[in-house]
Scaffold this motif. Structure first.
Motif, PDB file in Angstrom:
ATOM      1  N   ASP A  40      55.823  65.277  63.868  1.00 40.51           N
ATOM      2  CA  ASP A  40      56.930  65.849  63.113  1.00 40.51           C
ATOM      3  C   ASP A  40      56.453  66.148  61.701  1.00 40.51           C
ATOM      4  O   ASP A  40      56.030  65.252  60.975  1.00 40.51           O
ATOM      5  CB  ASP A  40      58.105  64.863  63.100  1.00 40.51           C
ATOM      6  CG  ASP A  40      59.340  65.502  62.498  1.00 40.51           C
ATOM      7  OD1 ASP A  40      59.507  66.738  62.691  1.00 40.51           O
ATOM      8  OD2 ASP A  40      60.107  64.799  61.841  1.00 40.51           O
ATOM      9  N   ARG A  88      60.954  74.756  58.890  1.00 42.27           N
ATOM     10  CA  ARG A  88      60.742  73.617  59.771  1.00 42.27           C
ATOM     11  C   ARG A  88      61.100  73.980  61.223  1.00 42.27           C
ATOM     12  O   ARG A  88      60.362  73.700  62.161  1.00 42.27           O
ATOM     13  CB  ARG A  88      61.625  72.472  59.302  1.00 42.27           C
ATOM     14  CG  ARG A  88      61.196  71.155  59.828  1.00 42.27           C
ATOM     15  CD  ARG A  88      61.919  70.057  59.073  1.00 42.27           C
ATOM     16  NE  ARG A  88      61.480  68.779  59.564  1.00 42.27           N
ATOM     17  CZ  ARG A  88      61.444  67.684  58.831  1.00 42.27           C
ATOM     18  NH1 ARG A  88      61.829  67.732  57.564  1.00 42.27           N
ATOM     19  NH2 ARG A  88      61.049  66.552  59.351  1.00 42.27           N
ATOM     20  N   ASP A  99      56.480  74.235  70.157  1.00 40.50           N
ATOM     21  CA  ASP A  99      57.052  73.904  71.464  1.00 40.50           C
ATOM     22  C   ASP A  99      56.823  74.988  72.510  1.00 40.50           C
ATOM     23  O   ASP A  99      56.776  74.713  73.703  1.00 40.50           O
ATOM     24  CB  ASP A  99      58.562  73.645  71.335  1.00 40.50           C
ATOM     25  CG  ASP A  99      58.844  72.344  70.589  1.00 40.50           C
ATOM     26  OD1 ASP A  99      57.893  71.544  70.453  1.00 40.50           O
ATOM     27  OD2 ASP A  99      59.983  72.159  70.136  1.00 40.50           O
ATOM     28  N   ARG A 125      58.464  74.397  64.441  1.00 39.58           N
ATOM     29  CA  ARG A 125      58.722  73.580  65.632  1.00 39.58           C
ATOM     30  C   ARG A 125      58.845  74.463  66.877  1.00 39.58           C
ATOM     31  O   ARG A 125      58.299  74.175  67.927  1.00 39.58           O
ATOM     32  CB  ARG A 125      60.029  72.779  65.425  1.00 39.58           C
ATOM     33  CG  ARG A 125      60.295  71.676  66.407  1.00 39.58           C
ATOM     34  CD  ARG A 125      59.339  70.525  66.199  1.00 39.58           C
ATOM     35  NE  ARG A 125      58.330  70.483  67.249  1.00 39.58           N
ATOM     36  CZ  ARG A 125      57.160  69.858  67.146  1.00 39.58           C
ATOM     37  NH1 ARG A 125      56.837  69.207  66.061  1.00 39.58           N
ATOM     38  NH2 ARG A 125      56.302  69.881  68.142  1.00 39.58           N
TER      39      ARG A 125
END
Length: 637
Positions: A539, A92, A100, A96
């Motif tokens: 998310d 996870r 980003d 992410r």
RNA sequence: GCUCCCGUAGCUCAACGGACAGAGCAACUGACUUCUAAUCAGUAGGCUGGGGGUUCGAUUCCCUCCGGGAGCGCCA
């Protein structure tokens, strides 16, 4: 990814410190060959085994017990293969991080770099050998720009050499054309292609005509008409043709440096003074080189003549002068004027000793890359030696890099296909050297044309609904993609034995395969319309993926994350094929994934979001890689 | 003769000194009423030119031999 692994290395060093003395730089991560070994791997236990006089496996076991569960991003630690320390990333967190930093590019750097490439003698059309040079040079320049360097691309025009005199003599004395007739030739590059080979044959057979050619050469050097005017007209028109052909495959230049201007402005005299002051250039004491000024080439303990006993300069002199100017060894500057403009209005500057009203917005380079084939190594090495001798403890490494690559040759079969003469001796050779002089080559424009015709057939088959001009546009883009990938994919040290069968291929390890991959990917994202981009912020939980999908998913992510390392190491190794191989591997992994898992039609919203996120990441990365190689991306194909 | 480069599947090529040497093409077997089949899955194919050495580990580094190529001009 670099920032990420650096952070991991620092943390690991910190945890291990009480028991193991490790420098952060010793903790190097690689991506293991298989996901079952985890996501990142280090050979630290092997490294320490010798120093600590212990078995790697014992060290590894101890490290696993220290590191297990210590910090979240490195979710699992295990030991395999007798000493590989393998880490599984927190899925996870890693996903992410990539989302980003998706658009992050390497930071700008201030080291100015000049890349010289193409540099074709302006007396005939460009051929495949020149295409390899230009494709490598352009990808080199793009890669350096991507890594944040200010880059200027220069193209050196040897417009005073004997080869120009060859064709001027041919036009005036073999074809008996008047200067007015010569100025009316509508495709000089193509005409001179044939003529140059003819002249070369004639000259080698007839010593008298060689003398006549030498008189033409002298006339050009002394700026006498009509020879000088004809030479100037020819070299400019042929140069325009080269620029046009290269532009058609996405290759551009900032500045043309003409040898004539180096001579007229006497740059070599300045360079010679500097070298003489430092004792680099000196009068030879070898009786055979009496009266010559030479440079000692240490590696082979040879004296290279730079100034002949009659006071004239040899070929390397101009190259030295040019290089000195590139790196700002003397302050004199060329006058610059506009030579031509690209379709979008961008200007190509040229030097011009007669004066010019343009300014060049680029100072002396801290580093120079000369993209020239390996046969020029001897002279290039001498230039590199001279520059290092001038600045022996110069900071920032070597200022001069010969970006060397092997030549392009033709297979005997290819020569037969071109209906060029093939001797019995050549028949048994693995390849036949390309030679503009002998006319043994595939002309660049012919190859591009053939590729376009071939790809047009395929486009027509697959897109009957499109109009004529769209199909042609796509065909051209595919031809360019095929050509540019072909020129980059081979190891720089390998001779390309050119064969139409391989060069005209559109399947498998080819440019069109990469294009096709991205075209399909784009078409999926297009179905999602503007919605697609919003998924970057969604998310998601990648642990929801089934194990088989998860392995492929993270395989792709790891490859993506490794991209900048691959680009940097391609430059360090002076071998751009790494970029092509990386892009191809990425496409293979993506195509495999794509085949197995639906995106738009996936009913589970979480899986759908994850897959869209993956697509966005692949698109970003792959698009960048194709841009580096100059491979266009059609809207469909 | 000296300097440099190359030798991996039938062919063309991959593999920062790392895990069972991987792809593409060609051959054979399969997958299109499905987000583009220029795609994907599978089968077969290797003493990594030979021999030594260094290393926990060699296709990769060192030595040597064999085979191939390029460069060594007061040409450009």
């Amino acid at each position: 990814m670099k920032a990420l692994t650096r952070e991991y290395a620092a943390r690991i060093r910190e945890y291990l410190e009480p028991e193991f003395a490790v420098a952060e730089s010793e903790i190097q991560f690689t991506i293991p060959p298989n996901r079952r070994y985890g996501d990142l791997s280090t050979t630290l236990p092997f490294v320490l085994a010798k120093r600590m006089q212990k078995k790697p496996i014992e060290i590894g076991r101890r490290m696993v017990s220290i590191l297990s569960g210590r910090f979240a991003p490195m979710a699992e630690v295990s030991l395999a293969g007798g000493g590989f320390l393998n880490f599984t990333l927190d899925r996870r967190h890693f996903l992410r991080y990539l989302l980003d930093t998706r658009e992050r590019r390497p930071a700008a750097r201030d080291k100015r770099i000049v890349v010289e490439h193409t540099s074709i003698n302006p007396n005939k059309a460009a051929h495949i050998g020149h295409l390899r040079n230009a494709c490598l040079g352009d990808t080199l320049a793009r890669s350096l720009k991507y890594l944040g360097y200010p880059v200027e691309v220069q193209n050196y025009i040897d417009d005073t050499g004997i080869q120009v005199a060859d064709v001027v003599w041919g036009l005036l004395h073999m074809l008996r054309m008047s200067p007015e007739e010569i100025c009316r030739i509508d495709d000089p590059a193509a005409l001179l292609w044939e003529l140059y080979a003819k002249v070369s044959r004639h000259l080698s057979a007839d010593p008298e005509s060689e003398k006549a050619r030498n008189r033409v050469h002298q006339a050009i050097e002394e700026r006498r008409e009509p020879e000088y005017g004809v030479a100037d007209w020819i070299s400019s028109r042929v140069l325009e043709d080269h620029i046009r052909v290269m532009a058609s495959i996405g290759i551009r230049y900032d500045l043309l440096v003409r040898e004539r201007d180096i001579i007229e402005l006497d740059f070599f005299a300045r360079a010679a003074r500097i070298m003489e002051q430092k004792g680099i250039l000196y009068a030879s004491s070898d009786p055979e080189k009496q009266g010559c000024k030479v440079i000692h080439y240490r590696h082979e303990d040879l004296e290279k003549v730079v100034i002949r006993s009659n006071g004239t300069a040899t070929y390397i002199a101009k190259d030295l002068a040019y290089t000195f100017w590139k790196v700002g060894r003397f302050s004199e500057e060329f006058p610059f004027r506009e030579f031509c403009r690209y379709d979008d209005g961008r200007v190509v500057l040229t030097t011009d000793f007669r004066g010019g009203d343009e300014t060049r917005d680029f100072g002396p380079a801290q580093r120079v890359f000369n993209v020239i084939d390996v046969r020029q190594s001897y002279l290039q090495n001498i230039i590199a030696q001279v520059l290092e001798d001038l600045d022996p403890d110069g900071a920032g490494g070597h200022p001069f890099v010969h970006f060397s690559y092997e030549m392009v040759a033709l297979t005997p079969r290819c020569v037969r296909e071109l209906e060029l003469p093939l001797s019995a001796e050549d028949e048994n050779k693995p390849w036949i050297e390309v030679s503009g002089r002998k006319g043994i080559a595939v002309k660049a424009s012919d190859l591009i044309e053939q590729l376009t015709v071939r790809s047009r057939e395929e486009v027509d088959k697959r897109n009957p609904d499109l109009d004529e001009s769209s199909r042609q546009d796509i065909a051209v883009q595919i031809a360019v993609g095929a050509l540019r990938y072909f020129m980059i994919k081979f190891n720089a040290r390998a001779v390309i034995a050119f064969d139409f069968k391989d060069a005209l291929a559109f399947e498998g390890d080819t440019g069109p395969y990469l294009q096709y991959t991205l075209v399909r990917l784009n078409s999926i994202l297009r179905k999602l319309d503007r919605e697609a981009e919003t998924f970057v912020r969604t998310d998601t939980d990648p642990t929801r993926l089934e194990p088989a999908e998860s392995a492929e998913f993270f395989d792709l992510l790891l490859q993506l994350a490794d991209g900048d390392n691959r680009i940097e190491s391609a430059l360090e190794n002076q071998d751009l094929s790494g970029i092509a191989n990386h892009a191809f591997a990425l496409c293979q992994a993506f195509n495999r994934y794509y085949h197995g898992y639906p995106v738009v039609n996936e009913p589970d919203p979480m899986l759908r979001s994850l897959r869209i996120q993956l697509l966005l990441l692949v698109r970003e990365r792959l698009g960048r890689l194709l841009w580096l190689m100059g491979i266009p991306v059609p809207t469909r194909m």
